[in-house]
Design a protein around this motif. Sequence first.
Motif, PDB file in Angstrom:
ATOM      1  N   UNK A 270       0.833  -1.205   0.000  1.00 25.06           N
ATOM      2  CA  UNK A 270       0.000   0.000   0.000  1.00 25.06           C
ATOM      3  C   UNK A 270       0.869   1.256   0.000  1.00 25.06           C
ATOM      4  N   UNK A 271       1.891   1.266   0.842  1.00 23.95           N
ATOM      5  CA  UNK A 271       2.791   2.424   0.924  1.00 23.95           C
ATOM      6  C   UNK A 271       3.508   2.647  -0.395  1.00 23.95           C
TER       7      UNK A 271
ATOM      8  N   UNK B 226      -6.029   5.020   9.176  1.00 22.40           N
ATOM      9  CA  UNK B 226      -5.502   4.911   7.813  1.00 22.40           C
ATOM     10  C   UNK B 226      -6.642   4.926   6.794  1.00 22.40           C
ATOM     11  N   UNK B 227      -7.693   4.176   7.073  1.00 25.09           N
ATOM     12  CA  UNK B 227      -8.832   4.111   6.153  1.00 25.09           C
ATOM     13  C   UNK B 227      -9.504   5.474   6.026  1.00 25.09           C
ATOM     14  N   UNK B 228      -9.792   6.101   7.163  1.00 24.19           N
ATOM     15  CA  UNK B 228     -10.455   7.408   7.126  1.00 24.19           C
ATOM     16  C   UNK B 228      -9.599   8.447   6.410  1.00 24.19           C
ATOM     17  N   UNK B 229      -8.298   8.441   6.651  1.00 24.89           N
ATOM     18  CA  UNK B 229      -7.417   9.392   5.986  1.00 24.89           C
ATOM     19  C   UNK B 229      -7.387   9.194   4.487  1.00 24.89           C
ATOM     20  N   UNK B 230      -7.287   7.923   4.064  1.00 25.28           N
ATOM     21  CA  UNK B 230      -7.245   7.634   2.628  1.00 25.28           C
ATOM     22  C   UNK B 230      -8.560   8.011   1.956  1.00 25.28           C
ATOM     23  N   UNK B 231      -9.670   7.723   2.636  1.00 30.99           N
ATOM     24  CA  UNK B 231     -10.973   8.036   2.046  1.00 30.99           C
ATOM     25  C   UNK B 231     -11.230   9.538   2.019  1.00 30.99           C
TER      26      UNK B 231
ATOM     27  N   UNK C 167      -3.413  10.082  -4.104  1.00 33.76           N
ATOM     28  CA  UNK C 167      -2.385   9.470  -3.266  1.00 33.76           C
ATOM     29  C   UNK C 167      -2.616   9.868  -1.808  1.00 33.76           C
ATOM     30  N   UNK C 168      -2.521   8.905  -0.919  1.00 37.89           N
ATOM     31  CA  UNK C 168      -2.763   9.151   0.508  1.00 37.89           C
ATOM     32  C   UNK C 168      -1.578   9.898   1.119  1.00 37.89           C
ATOM     33  N   UNK C 169      -1.817  10.968   1.883  1.00 35.35           N
ATOM     34  CA  UNK C 169      -0.704  11.685   2.526  1.00 35.35           C
ATOM     35  C   UNK C 169       0.086  10.768   3.460  1.00 35.35           C
TER      36      UNK C 169
END
Length: 543
Positions: free
Chosen positions: A329-330, A393-398, A405-407
Amino acid sequence: MKELALWNEGDWIAVIAVVVLALFLAIGGKIAIQKEPEFAGHPKGLYMLFFAEMWERFSYYGMRAILIFYLTQHWLFSDSKSSLIYGAYTSLVYITPVLGGYLADRYLGQRKAVLFGGLLLAAGHSLMAVEGVGGQDDPTINVFWAALAFIIVGSGFLKANISVMVGQLYKLTDIRRDGAYTIFYMGINVGAAIGTILVGYLGQTIGWGFGFGLAGIGMLAGLVVFVLGKKALKGAGEAPVVLSKSREWTLYGIGLAAVAVIWALVQYQDVIQSLLAVSGVALLGYVLYESFKLEKEPRERMFAILFLISLNPLFWGLFEQAGGSMNLFTDRFVDRGAVPASIFQSINPIYIILMAPIFAALWQWLGKRGKEPSAPAKFGLALAQMGLGNLVLVWGAQAYGIEAMTPVIFVFLYYLLATTGELCLSPVGLSAMNRLAPPFLASLIMGAWFYMTAVGNFVAGKIGEATGGHGGELSKAKLLEIYEMFGWVAIGAAVAVLLVSPIVKRWMHLDTLEDRTDGLLGAKEGPGEAQGAGTHPETRPAG
């Protein structure tokens, strides 16, 4: 060699790691050449073991950081299959110390077991550098399976036994013992952090062979330190009885035969799953059988032990996504600049180094005020933090969008919560196993603890496999779906554990525990290192 102006974040991180490593080696050199038998109040043998373990962890965690990428990008396994292989490999790493520890205790002694294990590990890490042309049709893949087998069995002979030798340097009443294990655990985490950064950097930016080759060099360096430092041990770790050469070589033969068995086993993950299930049920059934033969208080303590052990697979199944699905994922979905994804595996050991003393002080501070959570309550908190790490992690990505791209901050938050969860469970669990087990079952209980840790590693592989969906290729949406589901599962389990923790605490009968230092595992020797790059049990806060 790049011009300085062209260096990116990954280059600077690698250079900083080299500087830190050089600093530690300079200190080690100073200790080695001094004539005094002690340094900073501890025998030189402790520092020899520190550097031997530092190099071993350097090689092991460095290799582990890039293994999932090697499986997917070089051998061209699907993401799902790679996660399953990774989980099977790490689970076997935590089972083989049962064999290595038994042979060391009964026959070889810890020093020879560590030396033999180090040789197997050096062979395994060297074989990892044999790349071939790649792809599953390349016959060189059999060399890869052999490399994993050598590392698995080598870890079995080395993993717990080198920790045992630390305790043997001190008398039982020596107040320096806890401090010694604190120093030793620093070696574990320093090696894990630096090895992950340097092996990961070389493996992902220059070539697999360079990364794995550096891991092999690290293991050889650890062996050299161990061999040259024999005098500093002053007899620690020697065989319990005089061992004939024929018997000794027979034991080494058993180790090599185990390599052959593991070579075949690691290729068939379904077989490993069946063996883990059958033998796990048998092991826990036997522990339960022994429990019912005890009187009320020790029997209820055994029930408490079984309760705590049963939580291992869920926690480690989520925690060990780090080197598998979380690594992928990273690599693919995180805005990480020019930093290779494998380097993020160093976050956990760095957090451990920074926060373990804080947690130890926190438990002590709460204990003095009568507010320290019980061991089962700490397990509940560990599950809650691990579950929350998944959800953050899920909430941040969503929040930033599936397509974006996820921070990188959410990766740091994920590992922060996973690490604080680890510090609430791993050292506390080891302490509880030591305190609650009857003396004649101490080794069996510790074996059961690590066995269920191994089950957790295999569960991690199965969870990672699920993130690939039916097609086998990891997708961001599927991974977030799986992480969210297990995040809520972990939090739900945490609530249940916290609700029943008063009952489990009563089963522990802490008020009637007697001081049994002659019978506890760890009284004469330190038990094996805690999970992953975590703290050593002797650095633990009270459980």
